[in-house]
Design a protein around this motif. Sequence first.
Motif, mmCIF file in Angstrom:
data_model
loop_
_atom_site.group_PDB
_atom_site.id
_atom_site.type_symbol
_atom_site.label_atom_id
_atom_site.label_comp_id
_atom_site.label_asym_id
_atom_site.label_seq_id
_atom_site.Cartn_x
_atom_site.Cartn_y
_atom_site.Cartn_z
ATOM 1 N N VAL A 175 -10.311 -5.226 -2.702
ATOM 2 C CA VAL A 175 -9.097 -4.635 -1.890
ATOM 3 C C VAL A 175 -8.058 -5.687 -1.634
ATOM 4 C CG1 VAL A 175 -8.714 -4.196 0.839
ATOM 5 C CG2 VAL A 175 -10.787 -3.299 -0.450
ATOM 6 N N ASN A 176 -8.500 -7.069 -1.744
ATOM 7 C CA ASN A 176 -7.589 -8.167 -1.852
ATOM 8 C C ASN A 176 -6.652 -7.939 -3.072
ATOM 9 O OD1 ASN A 176 -8.517 -9.084 0.716
ATOM 10 N ND2 ASN A 176 -9.614 -10.662 -0.048
ATOM 11 N N ALA A 208 -6.119 -5.430 -4.922
ATOM 12 C CA ALA A 208 -5.164 -4.227 -4.874
ATOM 13 C C ALA A 208 -3.794 -4.779 -3.982
ATOM 14 C CB ALA A 208 -5.799 -3.179 -4.490
ATOM 15 N N VAL A 209 -4.307 -5.351 -2.771
ATOM 16 C CA VAL A 209 -2.854 -5.423 -1.995
ATOM 17 C C VAL A 209 -2.086 -6.458 -2.486
ATOM 18 C CG1 VAL A 209 -2.560 -6.366 0.491
ATOM 19 C CG2 VAL A 209 -4.399 -5.084 0.443
ATOM 20 N N ALA A 210 -2.683 -7.626 -2.872
ATOM 21 C CA ALA A 210 -1.809 -8.495 -3.757
ATOM 22 C C ALA A 210 -0.931 -7.930 -4.758
ATOM 23 C CB ALA A 210 -2.817 -9.509 -4.186
ATOM 24 N N LEU A 264 -0.050 -4.832 -5.084
ATOM 25 C CA LEU A 264 1.052 -3.791 -4.309
ATOM 26 C C LEU A 264 2.026 -4.817 -3.579
ATOM 27 C CD1 LEU A 264 -1.095 -1.324 -2.488
ATOM 28 C CD2 LEU A 264 0.540 -1.006 -4.540
ATOM 29 N N VAL A 265 2.007 -5.864 -3.099
ATOM 30 C CA VAL A 265 2.792 -6.851 -2.705
ATOM 31 C C VAL A 265 3.731 -7.629 -3.795
ATOM 32 C CG1 VAL A 265 3.257 -9.187 -1.392
ATOM 33 C CG2 VAL A 265 1.608 -7.536 -0.843
#
Length: 177
Positions: free
Chosen positions: A5-6, A8-10, A12-13
């Motif tokens: 999850v981390n 994937a979020v990174a 996207l950012v």
Amino acid sequence: MGEVVNVAVAFLVIIFIFRWVTTAGTLSSSSSLCALNTGDVLGFRPKNVTQEMIDAVTAVFPDIPPDNIRYDLLRTGNVEQTTNKILERGFLDAPPPQYYTVYPRQSPAPAPPPAPTPAPPQKETLISRYGLHDRLAAEPSILESEIGGKAVWEDSPEKREASLKERKARMILAARQ
């Protein structure tokens, strides 16, 4: 699972930041900024309009202001739709004040001074065509009963022609009065 999850979020950012940076670089160019502002100012995305399109509508409807024609063409992008709108309604809506911030009014080019033309030929009047100048001053007035007069059938064609000419002359002089 928490590390996925981390990541994937990174990811996207990073994509968001990359798009933001590339979009900001594009907005700094004057053509994109003008196109963006034009759509924002007018409230619709303007279509491409050429001077030939405006001239085509103006040639058919010279009484419609060119700014009204351009504004409608910016909305429709089609000469036929603009022409049909004029035929159906009889007019085109005037552009809003915001239109003039994007497309300022152009002062018409000063017309070249007219070339000296020879005097136009004098139009021929009935008085001059039938040579009635002398009779115009001589006859004070003609009564309505004398205008056409009653035609009498003459024996010879020459007398009939003379009678017809005289009746024509009287009618012309009476109309002149």
